[in-house]
Design a protein around this motif. Structure first.
Motif, PDB file in Angstrom:
ATOM      1  N   ASP A 344      37.081   9.227  -6.236  1.00  0.00           N
ATOM      2  CA  ASP A 344      37.372   9.377  -4.799  1.00  0.00           C
ATOM      3  C   ASP A 344      37.298   7.997  -4.140  1.00  0.00           C
ATOM      4  OD1 ASP A 344      37.482  10.123  -2.083  1.00  0.00           O
ATOM      5  OD2 ASP A 344      36.429  12.001  -2.494  1.00  0.00           O
ATOM      6  N   GLN A 346      37.838   7.288  -0.777  1.00  0.00           N
ATOM      7  CA  GLN A 346      37.414   7.212   0.630  1.00  0.00           C
ATOM      8  C   GLN A 346      36.202   8.105   0.846  1.00  0.00           C
ATOM      9  OE1 GLN A 346      38.425   7.668   5.332  1.00  0.00           O
ATOM     10  NE2 GLN A 346      40.070   8.213   3.960  1.00  0.00           N
ATOM     11  N   GLU A 421      36.577   1.018   5.399  1.00  0.00           N
ATOM     12  CA  GLU A 421      37.669   1.577   6.202  1.00  0.00           C
ATOM     13  C   GLU A 421      37.821   0.665   7.414  1.00  0.00           C
ATOM     14  OE1 GLU A 421      39.229   5.727   8.287  1.00  0.00           O
ATOM     15  OE2 GLU A 421      37.314   5.694   7.232  1.00  0.00           O
ATOM     16  N   GLY A 444      40.593  -0.211   2.509  1.00  0.00           N
ATOM     17  CA  GLY A 444      41.402   0.786   3.189  1.00  0.00           C
ATOM     18  C   GLY A 444      41.548   0.393   4.649  1.00  0.00           C
ATOM     19  N   VAL A 473      45.133   0.206   0.700  1.00  0.00           N
ATOM     20  CA  VAL A 473      45.521   1.591   0.985  1.00  0.00           C
ATOM     21  C   VAL A 473      45.549   1.814   2.494  1.00  0.00           C
ATOM     22  CG1 VAL A 473      45.006   4.040   0.600  1.00  0.00           C
ATOM     23  CG2 VAL A 473      44.324   2.357  -1.118  1.00  0.00           C
ATOM     24  N   PHE A 475      44.845   4.517   5.039  1.00  0.00           N
ATOM     25  CA  PHE A 475      44.170   5.810   5.128  1.00  0.00           C
ATOM     26  C   PHE A 475      44.807   6.691   6.214  1.00  0.00           C
ATOM     27  CE2 PHE A 475      39.790   4.071   3.552  1.00  0.00           C
ATOM     28  CZ  PHE A 475      40.226   4.162   2.244  1.00  0.00           C
ATOM     29  N   HIS A 476      44.702   8.015   5.992  1.00  0.00           N
ATOM     30  CA  HIS A 476      45.269   9.049   6.887  1.00  0.00           C
ATOM     31  C   HIS A 476      46.385   8.473   7.766  1.00  0.00           C
ATOM     32  CE1 HIS A 476      42.090   7.521   9.605  1.00  0.00           C
ATOM     33  NE2 HIS A 476      41.198   7.919   8.718  1.00  0.00           N
ATOM     34  N   GLU A 507      47.595   6.898   1.399  1.00  0.00           N
ATOM     35  CA  GLU A 507      46.601   7.921   1.090  1.00  0.00           C
ATOM     36  C   GLU A 507      47.099   9.319   1.414  1.00  0.00           C
ATOM     37  OE1 GLU A 507      41.938   8.508   2.132  1.00  0.00           O
ATOM     38  OE2 GLU A 507      43.320   8.766   3.809  1.00  0.00           O
ATOM     39  N   ASP A 509      45.042  12.269   2.428  1.00  0.00           N
ATOM     40  CA  ASP A 509      43.687  12.600   2.862  1.00  0.00           C
ATOM     41  C   ASP A 509      43.494  14.099   2.694  1.00  0.00           C
ATOM     42  OD1 ASP A 509      41.381  13.230   4.426  1.00  0.00           O
ATOM     43  OD2 ASP A 509      41.632  11.370   5.539  1.00  0.00           O
ATOM     44  N   VAL A 533      47.153   7.456  -3.279  1.00  0.00           N
ATOM     45  CA  VAL A 533      45.788   7.806  -3.692  1.00  0.00           C
ATOM     46  C   VAL A 533      45.434   9.122  -3.012  1.00  0.00           C
ATOM     47  CG1 VAL A 533      45.085   5.400  -3.997  1.00  0.00           C
ATOM     48  CG2 VAL A 533      44.638   6.526  -1.824  1.00  0.00           C
ATOM     49  N   ASP A 535      42.238  11.212  -1.649  1.00  0.00           N
ATOM     50  CA  ASP A 535      40.824  11.051  -1.286  1.00  0.00           C
ATOM     51  C   ASP A 535      40.366  12.224  -0.430  1.00  0.00           C
ATOM     52  OD1 ASP A 535      40.966   8.498  -2.436  1.00  0.00           O
ATOM     53  OD2 ASP A 535      41.606   7.612  -0.548  1.00  0.00           O
ATOM     54  N   ASP A 537      37.966  11.758   2.167  1.00  0.00           N
ATOM     55  CA  ASP A 537      37.433  11.329   3.469  1.00  0.00           C
ATOM     56  C   ASP A 537      36.058  11.960   3.688  1.00  0.00           C
ATOM     57  OD1 ASP A 537      37.234  10.157   5.951  1.00  0.00           O
ATOM     58  OD2 ASP A 537      39.025  11.100   6.790  1.00  0.00           O
TER      59      ASP A 537
END
Length: 585
Positions: A344, A346, A421, A444, A473, A475-476, A507, A509, A533, A535, A537
């Motif tokens: 994982d 994140q 993050e 991220g 990466v 994220f969301h 990502e 999420d 990826v 993840d 979260d």
């Protein structure tokens, strides 16, 4: 400047037209408008943009949108309405979408309620029902009136469709208990849950059994059941405490495959499959495939699809978006399997807004069989989380080194990666200095502010951050939270192309209310060769179990194991992370 009409608003108008035509008992048109409405709602591109680029021809790229409906959408974009819709609303000035969302009220009953009581909306219906007037209408009665009031209460309590990750555990627990009933051979959840759609309207469970009475007794006795709506030997329907309806259907064992195919859907997928059967001189229904009066396939889904000349498609891609053509041409995707994620990337801990220590998160990750995890606590400008600055990241790195040394001493290969993050600032820069980012294993980045920037500004902002040489990466990527916050306005195709060029991954999420990227964007990323990826979260150890919800999104987006970086062993992932971004593959 006039605000452009969104896909959802257009879809709502088209769905109303479907309901109006159903109210008037006009053949064929209700289904045509419903399919167009669903296609517009799910379309990757905004109808306004398609029209701006290609006129009505651009609109016709949306499945189910033909000459007539494209003309309506053109008028909606220009005028906000179109003549046929105006004519219906003049005749029936009612909230048809709202009324038909209530149990016991379909388009025809909505028509009667308006004609007899001048009911125009849910509030008006509630007042009329509470006053006892609905029960006086022929064909309604006091029982229907009471059910309508219950339906209004449930609608307001439930708030519509439920998020997959919130419903799936309930469905899986029910199915497991039904499978344990003596005499049960098959028990499986069908419908949108089996297709792993991001939101769920109801539960459909199929059972083959020699003891239907026992099955129904167990089903109606589940603690989640609030009301029994229908009880019989072959079908029982209940209302759950969360407001959803759940049905169990007992079917003959010899029809199991055909019934599973039929009740899994999607509706549009099944329409095409039935047409293929007809073209071969066959008939397909929930009992099997028939040549005349002879049933030629029914026991398994594989048998059903094989009889139509193609392999069985994974449920997640049965959406009438090219999967049937792919099956016929022998190019179905090799979807990433559930359980494929090795680590994982994140997770948040109590160093910022997480609930647990790094050690506790790592212990749960190890228990779940993961090989690695990245700690990605928030960075400094997200003040509400107590985000870490450069010095805080350095202190956290020492704690991670300590834990990794302990794991190695214990003989464990489990590894914690150092990450963060990092916040994308308004101008596209990052809130952590490059020299600090260079010391992390993985970086991220995410948007946490300025959600209302214009599409152009938001897109440019994110692309600038993707190009940073240390970012790994995004994220969301759209920032949405289902039922709580809409995605920010961004040109996702431009972002994905920039991510490919920059060597930055995107990502998925898996946190239930995020589910971001959504499947349409995943499919676009796969087509462009952008790495993904998956993840969770996670902000609590229990959240680490969400990984397969992310795998479901990847599968809906036609992603293979090769598309997903953290389906790789740690050594291979590290190689990718350490490769200069312009050389990543």
């Amino acid at each position: 400047m006039k605000r452009r009409m969104t896909n959802k608003e257009i879809a709502d108008r088209l769905m109303e037209m479907s309901l109006f035509y159903e109210m008037e008992e006009v053949p064929f048109k209700p289904a045509a408008y419903e399919r167009a409405a669903e296609s517009v709602a799910d379309a990757r591109d905004e109808a306004a943009a398609l029209y701006a680029e290609g006129g009505r021809g651009g609109l016709k790229k949306i499945p189910g949108v033909g000459e007539g409906i494209s003309h309506h959408i053109e008028r909606l974009l220009a005028k906000g309405t179109f003549p046929e819709y105006v004519a219906f609303k003049k005749r029936y000035p009612i909230d048809l979408l709202g009324l038909t969302a209530i149990d016991e009220v379909g388009p025809k009953r909505a028509k009667v309620l308006y004609a007899k009581l001048r009911v125009k909306d849910v509030d008006g219906l509630e007042r009329a029902a509470k006053a006892g007037r609905v029960g006086t209408i022929p064909g309604f009665g006091k029982k229907t009136e009471a059910n309508i009031l219950k339906g209004i209460a449930r609608l307001r309590q439930a708030g519509g469709r439920k998020i997959l990750g919130h419903v799936l555990p309930v469905a899986e627990r029910m199915v497991a208990e039904l499978r344990a009933v003596p005499g049960v051979k098959h028990a499986i959840v069908a419908g949108s849950i089996r297709r792993r759609q991001e939101t769920i309207g109801d539960l459909d469970i199929l059972v083959t059994t020699s003891a239907p009475e026992k099955v129904m007794a167990v089903f109606t006795g589940f603690p989640e059941v609030a009301d029994v709506l229908e009880h019989g030997p072959t079908k029982t329907a209940v209302r759950l405490a969360n407001g959803m309806q759940a049905d169990v259907r007992v079917i003959p064992d010899e029809s199991f495959g055909a019934a599973l195919q039929y009740f899994t859907g999607s509706k549009d997928h099944n329409v095409i499959v039935r047409k293929l059967a007809i073209a071969k001189g066959l008939k397909l229904n929930e009992y099997g495939i028939w040549r005349g009066k002879k049933r030629i396939a029914s026991r398994t889904e594989e048998d059903v699809y094989e009889a139509l000349g193609m392999p069985c498609m994974p449920p997640e891609i049965r959406t009438a978006t090219g999967e049937i053509e792919a099956a016929q041409e022998g190019r179905l995707p090799d979807l990433i399997p559930y359980g494929a994620i090795r680590g994982d990337l994140q997770t948040q801990t109590d160093w910022t807004d997480g609930a647990s220590s790094i050690e506790a998160m790592a212990a749960e990750a190890r228990r779940l069989g993961l090989d690695y995890m990245a700690v990605t606590d928030h960075a400094k400008t997200l003040a509400m989380t107590g985000g870490l600055d450069e010095k805080g990241l350095a202190r956290q790195a020492k704690e991670i080194d300590r834990l990794n040394a302990r794991f190695a001493k214990e003989g464990s290969s489990f590894t914690i990666l150092k990450g963060s993050e990092v916040n994308i600032l308004k101008d596209g820069s990052l809130d952590i200095a490059d020299d600090a980012l260079a010391k992390l294993d993985m970086v991220g980045i995410a948007v946490h502010s300025h959600f209302t920037l214009s599409r152009e500004a938001q897109t440019a902002r994110v692309i600038a951050a993707l190009k940073n040489p240390h970012t790994d990466v995004l994220f969301h990527p759209t920032g949405r939270i289902i039922h709580e916050r809409d995605p920010y306005d961004i040109d996702m195709e431009a972002v994905l192309k920039a991510a490919k060029a920059a060597g930055t991954a995107m990502e998925i999420d898996a946190y239930p209310s995020r589910s971001d990227l959504k499947d349409l964007h995943v499919r676009m990323a796969v087509a462009l060769g952008v790495k993904l990826v998956i993840d969770t979260d996670a902000h609590h150890p229990s959240h680490l179990s969400y990984l397969d919800l992310g795998v479901a999104i990847a599968r809906r987006g036609w992603a293979s194991k090769a598309d997903v970086l953290n389906a790789r062993p740690l050594k291979e992932l590290r190689t990718w992370l350490m490769t200069p971004k312009n050389k990543r593959k």
